[in-house]
Design an enzyme around this catalytic site. Structure first.
Site, short mmCIF file in Angstrom:
data_model
loop_
_atom_site.label_atom_id
_atom_site.label_comp_id
_atom_site.label_asym_id
_atom_site.label_seq_id
_atom_site.Cartn_x
_atom_site.Cartn_y
_atom_site.Cartn_z
N THR A 242 0.78 -1.22 0.18
CA THR A 242 0.07 -0.12 -0.09
C THR A 242 0.92 1.26 0.08
O THR A 242 0.45 2.31 -0.56
CB THR A 242 -0.84 0.21 1.28
OG1 THR A 242 -1.66 -1.26 1.26
CG2 THR A 242 -1.81 1.14 1.15
N TYR B 235 4.55 -12.35 5.65
CA TYR B 235 3.42 -11.78 4.99
C TYR B 235 3.15 -12.79 3.84
O TYR B 235 4.01 -12.84 2.83
CB TYR B 235 3.58 -10.30 4.36
CG TYR B 235 2.84 -9.65 3.53
CD1 TYR B 235 1.40 -10.04 3.35
CD2 TYR B 235 3.50 -8.58 2.70
CE1 TYR B 235 0.78 -9.42 2.54
CE2 TYR B 235 2.30 -8.02 2.13
CZ TYR B 235 0.97 -8.41 1.85
OH TYR B 235 0.05 -7.82 1.15
N LYS C 176 1.12 -11.99 8.41
CA LYS C 176 -0.18 -11.38 7.88
C LYS C 176 -0.75 -12.32 6.84
O LYS C 176 0.10 -12.71 5.70
CB LYS C 176 0.11 -10.11 7.24
CG LYS C 176 -0.86 -9.33 6.32
CD LYS C 176 -0.17 -7.93 5.61
CE LYS C 176 -1.36 -7.56 4.61
NZ LYS C 176 -0.66 -6.20 3.92
N VAL D 225 -4.27 -6.42 9.16
CA VAL D 225 -3.51 -5.39 8.48
C VAL D 225 -4.34 -4.80 7.29
O VAL D 225 -4.58 -5.35 6.35
CB VAL D 225 -2.35 -5.74 7.70
CG1 VAL D 225 -1.40 -4.66 7.11
CG2 VAL D 225 -1.31 -6.43 8.85
#
Length: 289
Positions: free
Chosen positions: A43, A131, A160, A200
């Site tokens: 992001t 992740y 995540k 998240v």
């Protein structure tokens, strides 16, 4: 790890990182109760930041947050040596943890993943958040690999999980005590119901208070109240991925007058038809004044 951790955008102005805007966004999130922030992830447009910008953003976020919430910096790469350098730098400037994406494009084996994450875990002391996002990396961290990494390295403490397969989440949570955070806003409640701890979040960049309330209710077992907020935000959750992240969230922030700025190529502005859908959703939620 528990709660809401917004994956923050990197605001730009005239082609450069807008650090005043970054500080303003961080203050807004912290004032609305988030548990921590995650800079320079997907992001945050990390692929189009220079290595120097990547490090400077991490350092500035640590400075601006000033211990008020956790800072979990994105330091992953498909090069183990580069991920290690970013992770060591982040530790040196005072982050509370690092987020390591699965190596993308070169598609290592599960054994390669064990060695990649293990090399970094042996070289830093701060907590590591794995992740897993197969939609971007074309590679899944298998549950047995997650279990191995959690049990082998004391500083690998959380994941995540952006694999939408809830069977995988169940298998991970059944096999070890790693903290699982949803990597998909719309799957936050299902994952918490299975034993996850939070999210998240992308949407939390513009609706942090609501997301914090939803996760707090869910973690307290008050799923009826959590579901009310979920369904209120659900149209916005879906629109955040109507185009490639972070195009929709940065567009929404610009609409709301929040520091966001332009995108860096190869990402470009949102299609007008999708902008209209996003504007309608923001209006329906009462976010547009």
């Amino acid at each position: 790890m528990q709660g809401v951790y917004p994956a923050i955008i990197t605001p730009f102005k005239d082609g450069k990182v807008d650090y005043d805007g970054l500080q303003s966004n961080l203050d807004f999130l912290i004032e609305n109760g988030v548990s921590g922030v995650i800079p320079v992830g997907t992001t945050g447009e990390s692929p189009t930041l220079t290595p120097l910008e990547h490090e400077q953003v991490i350092e500035k976020v640590v400075e601006f947050v000033d211990g008020r919430v956790e800072v979990i910096a994105g330091t992953g790469s498909n090069s183990t040596s580069e991920a290690l350098e970013f992770s060591q730098y982040a530790e040196d400037v005072g982050v509370d943890g690092v987020l390591l994406i699965t190596p993308y494009y070169n598609k290592p084996s599960q054994e390669g993943l064990k060695r990649h994450f293990g090399e970094i875990a042996n070289s830093i002391n701060v907590p590591i958040v794995l992740y897993n996002v197969p939609s971007r990396t074309a590679l899944n961290i298998e549950p047995y690999t997650i279990k191995y990494l959690f049990e082998e390295y004391s500083n690998i403490t959380a994941i995540k999980e952006a694999n939408p397969n809830l069977s995988q989440v169940s298998e991970v949570l059944d096999s070890c005590n790693i903290d699982v955070l949803s990597g998909n806003d719309e799957l936050t409640l299902p994952i918490i119901s299975l034993g996850g701890k939070g999210v998240v979040s992308v949407v939390a960049n513009i609706a942090p208070k609501e997301f914090v309330q939803m996760v707090d209710f869910a973690n307290a077992g008050k799923f009826d109240k959590a579901k009310e907020i979920h369904y209120k935000l659900f149209p916005l959750m879906k629109l955040m991925f109507i185009e490639t992240n972070p195009i929709p969230i940065k567009t929404a922030m610009n609409m709301l007058g929040m520091p966001s700025g332009e995108l860096r190529l190869p990402l470009c502005e949102m299609a007008e038809s999708n902008k209209s859908k996003l504007q309608n959703a923001l209006n329906n939620l009462g976010l547009l004044k």
